[in-house]
Design an enzyme around this catalytic site. Structure first.
Site, PDB file in Angstrom:
ATOM      1  N   SER A 101       0.774  -1.351  -0.532  1.00 47.55           N
ATOM      2  CA  SER A 101       0.164  -0.122   0.322  1.00 47.55           C
ATOM      3  C   SER A 101       0.466   1.614   0.131  1.00 47.55           C
ATOM      4  O   SER A 101       1.677   1.687  -1.168  1.00 47.55           O
ATOM      5  CB  SER A 101      -0.803  -0.098   1.219  1.00 47.55           C
ATOM      6  OG  SER A 101      -1.943   1.032   0.809  1.00 47.55           O
ATOM      7  N   ASP A 240      -2.545   6.003  -3.524  1.00 45.56           N
ATOM      8  CA  ASP A 240      -1.047   5.331  -3.302  1.00 45.56           C
ATOM      9  C   ASP A 240      -0.163   4.341  -3.542  1.00 45.56           C
ATOM     10  O   ASP A 240      -0.913   4.408  -5.315  1.00 45.56           O
ATOM     11  CB  ASP A 240      -1.677   5.046  -1.561  1.00 45.56           C
ATOM     12  CG  ASP A 240      -2.466   4.381  -1.810  1.00 45.56           C
ATOM     13  OD1 ASP A 240      -3.317   3.835  -2.342  1.00 45.56           O
ATOM     14  OD2 ASP A 240      -2.663   3.610  -0.625  1.00 45.56           O
ATOM     15  N   ASP A 242      -1.170   1.246  -3.922  1.00 49.06           N
ATOM     16  CA  ASP A 242      -2.109   0.205  -4.646  1.00 49.06           C
ATOM     17  C   ASP A 242      -2.997   1.015  -4.944  1.00 49.06           C
ATOM     18  O   ASP A 242      -4.123   0.475  -5.456  1.00 49.06           O
ATOM     19  CB  ASP A 242      -2.245  -0.277  -4.049  1.00 49.06           C
ATOM     20  CG  ASP A 242      -2.717  -0.538  -2.545  1.00 49.06           C
ATOM     21  OD1 ASP A 242      -3.223   0.349  -1.843  1.00 49.06           O
ATOM     22  OD2 ASP A 242      -3.949  -1.230  -1.779  1.00 49.06           O
ATOM     23  N   ASP A 244      -5.435   1.846  -3.740  1.00 49.61           N
ATOM     24  CA  ASP A 244      -7.216   2.070  -3.530  1.00 49.61           C
ATOM     25  C   ASP A 244      -7.078   3.434  -1.773  1.00 49.61           C
ATOM     26  O   ASP A 244      -8.181   2.801  -1.698  1.00 49.61           O
ATOM     27  CB  ASP A 244      -6.914   0.585  -2.293  1.00 49.61           C
ATOM     28  CG  ASP A 244      -6.253   0.918  -0.972  1.00 49.61           C
ATOM     29  OD1 ASP A 244      -5.197   2.076  -0.759  1.00 49.61           O
ATOM     30  OD2 ASP A 244      -6.689  -0.005  -0.188  1.00 49.61           O
TER      31      ASP A 244
END
Length: 446
Positions: A101, A240, A242, A244
């Protein structure tokens, strides 16, 4: 039953240490395969962000899944929500995302989605852990799983995201700076906004395996804020690593966080009377301004523990479809099953276009209370509730706030830090109180 390997959002850690190594990932892939392949021939989708360690983890998981008789579809770098969507869309049995993340490249992890695109249940995670602790056995040769590249993954996700934006609207006339965090969104996000008509300035869109989240992205928006002003852009968008979570920047170069974005979306739905929210879920970290604003508009508000998984759990319990975190994880069950930075951005851009108002005006609907968050690094485990120095500091902090604020100390679920949050009506007192508490936590770790 307490979980041995899974944390609040899959399995995460330093690469080469703990569980993030090739040997464990091989066993993890096999264990997942064993759980899925008990009754039928299963298929698993694997996506990843742009960390150098993703290659190693992907190969190890792939080998383990194949050894258990499971077929694999590989998407390459893709946002986490894209894997959630595609898992359900292609009728796979599960989706796996290799990512840490918002963390920097030395960290990595693995998170999972079920066939419907939701995070795994505790029961399924425990079933996987049970298999991990068993001796690994490879199926016979004619039952080994096959792996294939899913070359159409990017195109399918791009079209899905565009389908969530009204067909009678475009983004023409908007200049958008898009910060891809040198992460998973780099290959899809700029294209989505461009295809809808926006003038796009892409930054942090050149990943090299090491620069993910490095002075860029949703957790470090300073450069994005500068670029929005420099390019005279209408808005800035930061993902960010990833993809999400989402943080935005208005045309003045000022940051707009997840609480403000969630508030804008909720009130827009309320006035449209279209899918009007019965209520909104925030977290214990959500700003009091969000709660007070929603209640003024007769929209119910509940707080969950920190983590998009817990936000979603409470949303489902309540039968509500909108929830999110200050950090920018926003879940809109009207469109997707997990936090999706691109789809959240599209909803905010839709509101801007329909209202013919800049983001700077839209965010005025919510007046934030002064809030200070300090992350205090720790080594090992620190029992906040039982530490006498911290207990004394909390008592003193409560006196300073005089009943006009909130104090929250909690260990992070993803990093070795204690998060100290103080909120109140006077910014000076709030900052002084937060710094005093952070010093007490730091002293207690020595």
């Amino acid at each position: 039953m307490q979980k041995k390997y899974f944390g609040t959002d899959g399995i995460r850690g330093k690469v080469g240490n703990s569980l993030i190594n090739a040997e464990f990932m091989l066993k993890l892939g096999w264990a997942v395969g064993r759980v899925l392949a008990n009754s039928h021939s299963a298929t698993v989708l694997i996506g990843k962000d742009t960390r150098i360690s993703g290659y190693m983890i992907e190969s190890a998981l792939q080998a383990g899944l194949s050894a258990a008789g499971v077929n694999i579809k590989l998407t390459g770098p893709m946002p986490t929500p894209a894997i959630a969507y595609l898992t359900h869309s292609v009728r796979a049995d599960a989706g796996i995302v290799i990512s840490a993340s918002h963390n920097h490249y030395p960290d990595n992890g693995v998170k999972f989605f079920n066939k419907d695109g939701f995070k795994l249940s505790d029961e399924l995670e425990l079933a996987i852990e049970k298999q991990i602790d068993k001796p690994m056995k490879t199926v016979v040769a004619d039952r080994l799983g096959k792996a294939a590249r899913m070359n159409e993954a990017h195109g399918r996700y791009i079209e899905f995201c565009k389908s969530t934006f009204p067909s009678n609207l475009t983004l023409k006339g908007l200049k958008i700076v898009v910060d891809c965090a040198n992460g998973a969104a780099y290959a899809v996000a700029p294209s989505i906004f461009h295809e809808l008509g926006a003038e796009v300035v892409a930054i942090a869109d050149d990943p090299d395996g090491f620069n993910i989240n490095q002075t860029c992205g949703a957790t470090d928006t300073a450069h994005l804020q500068e670029m929005v002003v420099k390019h005279n852009a209408d808005v800035g968008i930061a993902f960010d690593g990833d993809g999400d979570r989402l943080i935005m920047v208005d045309h003045h170069g000022l940051r707009v966080d997840g609480d403000e974005l969630l508030c804008i979306m909720a009130i827009d739905r309320f006035y449209l009377k279209e899918n009007a929210p019965l209520g909104v879920v925030g977290t214990i970290m959500s700003n009091l301004g969000l709660e007070h604003t929603l209640k003024r508009h007769h929209i119910a508000f509940e707080r969950s523990p920190v983590g998009d998984r817990y936000v979603l759990d409470l949303m489902q319990q309540k039968g509500w479809f909108l929830g999110g975190e200050s950090s920018g994880h926003i879940v809109d069950l009207g469109f997707t099953t997990t936090g999706d930075g691109v789809i959240t951005a599209l909803q905010i851009l839709r509101i801007m276009q329909q209202a013919e108002k800049p983001l700077a005006d839209l965010k005025k609907v919510m007046v934030k209370h002064p809030q200070v968050l300090i992350n205090v690094p720790i080594k090992g485990i620190l029992d906040i509730a039982q530490n006498p120095n911290i207990k004394k500091a909390i008592t003193e902090a409560e006196k300073q706030l005089n009943g006009a604020g909130r104090i929250l100390l909690r260990p992070s679920g993803t990093e070795p830090v204690i998060r100290v949050m103080v909120e109140g009506s006077d910014e000076g007192i709030v900052r002084q109180t937060a710094e005093m508490l952070a010093a007490a936590v730091q002293q207690s770790t020595l």
